[in-house]
Design an enzyme around this catalytic site. Structure first.
Site, PDB file in Angstrom:
ATOM      1  N   TYR A  56       9.979  27.008  44.175  1.00 27.04           N
ATOM      2  CA  TYR A  56      10.885  25.705  44.457  1.00 27.04           C
ATOM      3  C   TYR A  56      10.149  25.250  46.081  1.00 27.04           C
ATOM      4  O   TYR A  56       9.818  26.102  46.561  1.00 27.04           O
ATOM      5  CB  TYR A  56      12.070  25.844  44.561  1.00 27.04           C
ATOM      6  CG  TYR A  56      12.977  25.176  44.225  1.00 27.04           C
ATOM      7  CD1 TYR A  56      13.383  23.853  43.331  1.00 27.04           C
ATOM      8  CD2 TYR A  56      13.782  25.620  43.035  1.00 27.04           C
ATOM      9  CE1 TYR A  56      13.726  23.234  42.865  1.00 27.04           C
ATOM     10  CE2 TYR A  56      15.404  25.516  42.417  1.00 27.04           C
ATOM     11  CZ  TYR A  56      14.823  23.962  42.375  1.00 27.04           C
ATOM     12  OH  TYR A  56      15.352  23.857  41.226  1.00 27.04           O
ATOM     13  N   GLU A  58      10.660  21.784  48.175  1.00 26.36           N
ATOM     14  CA  GLU A  58      11.159  20.542  48.419  1.00 26.36           C
ATOM     15  C   GLU A  58      10.387  20.290  49.560  1.00 26.36           C
ATOM     16  O   GLU A  58      10.502  20.536  50.395  1.00 26.36           O
ATOM     17  CB  GLU A  58      12.923  20.442  48.571  1.00 26.36           C
ATOM     18  CG  GLU A  58      13.312  20.095  46.998  1.00 26.36           C
ATOM     19  CD  GLU A  58      13.672  21.732  46.818  1.00 26.36           C
ATOM     20  OE1 GLU A  58      12.828  22.189  46.306  1.00 26.36           O
ATOM     21  OE2 GLU A  58      14.796  21.296  46.085  1.00 26.36           O
ATOM     22  N   ASP A 203      -1.121  -0.366  38.588  1.00 23.35           N
ATOM     23  CA  ASP A 203      -0.423   0.189  37.406  1.00 23.35           C
ATOM     24  C   ASP A 203      -1.916   0.844  36.448  1.00 23.35           C
ATOM     25  O   ASP A 203      -2.024   0.247  35.977  1.00 23.35           O
ATOM     26  CB  ASP A 203       0.543   0.268  37.074  1.00 23.35           C
ATOM     27  CG  ASP A 203       0.910   1.375  36.080  1.00 23.35           C
ATOM     28  OD1 ASP A 203       0.415   2.337  35.434  1.00 23.35           O
ATOM     29  OD2 ASP A 203       2.354   1.384  35.635  1.00 23.35           O
ATOM     30  N   THR A 230      -1.413   7.570  35.707  1.00 16.93           N
ATOM     31  CA  THR A 230      -0.339   8.986  35.687  1.00 16.93           C
ATOM     32  C   THR A 230      -1.416   9.907  35.346  1.00 16.93           C
ATOM     33  O   THR A 230      -2.873   9.633  35.539  1.00 16.93           O
ATOM     34  CB  THR A 230      -0.041   8.925  34.618  1.00 16.93           C
ATOM     35  OG1 THR A 230      -1.052   7.915  33.037  1.00 16.93           O
ATOM     36  CG2 THR A 230       1.826   8.209  34.037  1.00 16.93           C
ATOM     37  N   LYS A 233      -3.427  10.889  30.485  1.00 17.77           N
ATOM     38  CA  LYS A 233      -4.250  10.005  29.510  1.00 17.77           C
ATOM     39  C   LYS A 233      -5.602   9.768  29.834  1.00 17.77           C
ATOM     40  O   LYS A 233      -6.410  11.035  29.285  1.00 17.77           O
ATOM     41  CB  LYS A 233      -3.905   8.512  29.582  1.00 17.77           C
ATOM     42  CG  LYS A 233      -2.225   8.469  29.572  1.00 17.77           C
ATOM     43  CD  LYS A 233      -1.732   6.813  29.751  1.00 17.77           C
ATOM     44  CE  LYS A 233      -0.108   6.069  29.345  1.00 17.77           C
ATOM     45  NZ  LYS A 233       0.360   6.968  31.063  1.00 17.77           N
ATOM     46  N   ARG A 239       1.320  15.953  31.908  1.00 20.27           N
ATOM     47  CA  ARG A 239       1.850  14.973  32.216  1.00 20.27           C
ATOM     48  C   ARG A 239       2.377  14.950  33.762  1.00 20.27           C
ATOM     49  O   ARG A 239       3.618  15.404  34.168  1.00 20.27           O
ATOM     50  CB  ARG A 239       3.371  15.154  31.576  1.00 20.27           C
ATOM     51  CG  ARG A 239       2.531  15.247  29.681  1.00 20.27           C
ATOM     52  CD  ARG A 239       3.957  14.876  29.260  1.00 20.27           C
ATOM     53  NE  ARG A 239       3.806  14.033  28.778  1.00 20.27           N
ATOM     54  CZ  ARG A 239       3.082  13.392  28.102  1.00 20.27           C
ATOM     55  NH1 ARG A 239       2.015  13.963  26.947  1.00 20.27           N
ATOM     56  NH2 ARG A 239       3.115  11.912  27.732  1.00 20.27           N
TER      57      ARG A 239
HETATM   58  N1  DSN Z   1       3.964   5.713  26.818  1.00 21.49           N
HETATM   59  C1  DSN Z   1       3.107   5.189  27.459  1.00 21.49           C
HETATM   60  C2  DSN Z   1       1.927   4.767  26.701  1.00 21.49           C
HETATM   61  O1  DSN Z   1       1.799   5.137  25.282  1.00 21.49           O
HETATM   62  O2  DSN Z   1       0.948   4.124  26.633  1.00 21.49           O
HETATM   63  C3  DSN Z   1       3.426   4.608  28.754  1.00 21.49           C
HETATM   64  O3  DSN Z   1       4.378   5.312  29.141  1.00 21.49           O
END
Ligand code: DSN
Length: 418
Positions: A56, A58, A203, A230, A233, A239
Site C-alpha cells: 500500500y 497512498e 487524450d 494510457t 496501447k 494497463r
Molecule cells: N477500449 C479502448 C479502445 O479500444 O480504444 C479505449 O478505452
C-alpha cells in the site's frame, strides 16, 4: 528447491491455468489487430507479477500515509521522471489505474460540475470518457460535440468548432480520439481554446507510443495544458494511465487522483510503467513506432485496392476504420465474428453518424501495433488485406474460412510472441 509458480498454479487451480494457457495460445495462433492492444514486454510482466503487488502506498513519493516506502518511492520517481522527459512535460502523475479514471481525474480536478467541455462526437471517434451520456462524467459536466467533415477526408471542421466554442464558452477544449484514423492540428485547437479562455487537453491514449517514438506530433509543442495517455496501447506497457500537465496544474491534478478519486496506487503497475518508459526511450522504439505507421499505411492501401471502403479514405496513424456494410454487406458484429473464425481479431466499430446501434454498428476497427510488435512488416500487410477481404466476402462459407484460417495460422507461426 523452489517450485515454479506456474506449476503451483496449474496444480492448485487447473481451471484458471487452462484459461491462461488458452489465452497464451490464442495470442500466439492468430493476428491481433485491435488497435488498442499490444504484446507487452517480458520485463513488464515480471514487474506486474512482483512483490510490489503487496504494498500500500497512498500519497506520493516522500509524502505517503504508510511506512516502508523506500522502494515504492524509487520506482514512482523513476516513472514520473521518465514520463516527463519522454513527453517533454512539466509534471507527470503515473497513478491513474487506467484510461477512464485518468480522464475523470482531470475533469474533476480542473472543472466545476456543470462546466462545459467541447469534445469529439462519439461516432466520429470520441471516447466514452469524452462525455458519453451513459457515463457518469456525461451527467456531471456539459459536453458539447464537434464532428469531422466526411467531405474533407475526415478532417475536423474547425469553423464549426470555433463557432461552437464561441457559442458555448467551454472551460476545456478536448482533443482526443479512440477511433479516428487521422492526426490533429493541435495548434488550431490551442488557438480556439485561447480565443475563449479555455484549457486545452489532449487524450492521446491511442497514439502515446507514436508520440513517444517521435513519429507523431506532441501536443505540448503546441502549448497544451494537459495530456493524458494510457500505457498499454502503442506504448506496450501495463494497463494504466498517466496525466501529464503544466507545473501550475500539478497540485490540482495530484489531489484529484489521490485522495479525490483513487486509493492505494498499484505499485506493481507503476514499476512496470517505469520499465515501459525506459523501453520507449530506446532508439529501437523509434524504429518500432515508425514501422507501426508504415504498416498501417500499407494495410490501408491494400484494403482499398481489394475494394474496402475506409472511413476518411485512409489513415495517418496506426488505425483503420472499415465500413463493412457498404464494402461487404456485413455489419460490424458479423464482420468481427467472421474474422474471429479465421484467427484475425478485430473489433466492431461505429462509423460517423452511424445509423446502426453500437452492438451492431456499420464497421470494424483494425490497427497495426500488435502485429508490428511480432515483427510483421509491409509485405505481411498485403497478405493480411487479402485474408480479411476474402473472409468478409466468404461470409458463412465454412470451407473457405477454414482454408483462410489455416493460412493465417501457418503465417503467424513464423512470428514469435514476446
Ligand atoms: N477500449 C479502448 C479502445 O479500444 O480504444 C479505449 O478505452
Amino acid at each position: 528447491m523452489e517450485t515454479d509458480p506456474r506449476e503451483q498454479l496449474a496444480q492448485f487451480d487447473p481451471d484458471v491455468y487452462r484459461a491462461l494457457v488458452g489465452e497464451e495460445e490464442r495470442q500466439r495462433r492468430g493476428i491481433e489487430l485491435i488497435p488498442s492492444e499490444n504484446y507487452t514486454y517480458p520485463e513488464v510482466l515480471a514487474a506486474l507479477g512482483s512483490v510490489f503487488t503487496n504494498k500500500y502506498a497512498e500519497g506520493y513519493p516522500g509524502r505517503r500515509y504508510y511506512g516502508g516506502q523506500e522502494f515504492t518511492d524509487a520506482v514512482e520517481n523513476l516513472a514520473r521522471d521518465r514520463a516527463r522527459a519522454l513527453f517533454r512535460a512539466e509534471h507527470a502523475n503515473v497513478q491513474p489505474l487506467s484510461g477512464s479514471p485518468m480522464n475523470q481525474a482531470v475533469y474533476l480536478g480542473l472543472l466545476e460540475p456543470g462546466d462545459t467541455v467541447l469534445a469529439m462526437d462519439l461516432s466520429h471517434g470520441g471516447h466514452l470518457t469524452h462525455g458519453a451520456p451513459v457515463s457518469h462524467m456525461g451527467r456531471i459536466f456539459r459536453f458539447v460535440r464537434y464532428k469531422t467533415d466526411p467531405g474533407a477526408a475526415g478532417a475536423i471542421d474547425f469553423d464549426e468548432l470555433r463557432h461552437a466554442a464561441r457559442d458555448t464558452r467551454p472551460r476545456l477544449v478536448l482533443c482526443g480520439y479512440t477511433s479516428y484514423p487521422r492526426d490533429y492540428d493541435y495548434a488550431e485547437f490551442r488557438r480556439i481554446a485561447d480565443e475563449v479562455g479555455a484549457l486545452a487537453m489532449a487524450d492521446v491514449s491511442h497514439v502515446g507510443g507514436l508520440i513517444a517514438g517521435g513519429v507523431m506530433q506532441n501536443p505540448f509543442d503546441a502549448g497544451f495544458d494537459v495530456v493524458t495517455t494510457t500505457v498499454h496501447k502503442t506504448l506496450r506497457g501495463p494497463r494504466a494511465g498517466m496525466i501529464l500537465c503544466r507545473k501550475d496544474l500539478a497540485s490540482e491534478i495530484d489531489k484529484s487522483v489521490f485522495p479525490g478519486l483513487q486509493g492505494g496506487p498499484h505499485m506493481n503497475t507503476i514499476a512496470a510503467t517505469a520499465i515501459t518508459l525506459k523501453k520507449a526511450a530506446q532508439p529501437s522504439f523509434r524504429a518500432y513506432a515508425s514501422q507501426v505507421l508504415r504498416n498501417a499505411k500499407e494495410l490501408a492501401r491494400a484494403l482499398m485496392a481489394e475494394g474496402a471502403t475506409l472511413v476518411t479514405g485512409g489513415t495517418d496513424n496506426h488505425m483503420i476504420v472499415v465500413d463493412t456494410v457498404s464494402s461487404f454487406g456485413l455489419d460490424g458484429r458479423e464482420a468481427e465474428r467472421v474474422l474471429d473464425e479465421v484467427s484475425i481479431t478485430t473489433n466492431k466499430q461505429v462509423i460517423p453518424d452511424d445509423p446502426r446501434p453500437p452492438l451492431r454498428p456499420s464497421g470494424i476497427r483494425i490497427g497495426t501495433p500488435a502485429a508490428t510488435t511480432r515483427g510483421m512488416c509491409e509485405e505481411d500487410m498485403g497478405l493480411l488485406a487479402g485474408w480479411i477481404t476474402r473472409a468478409l466476402r466468404a461470409g458463412s462459407d465454412e470451407t473457405t474460412l477454414r482454408q483462410i484460417r489455416d493460412e493465417v495460422e501457418a503465417h503467424c507461426a513464423h512470428f514469435a510472441v514476446p
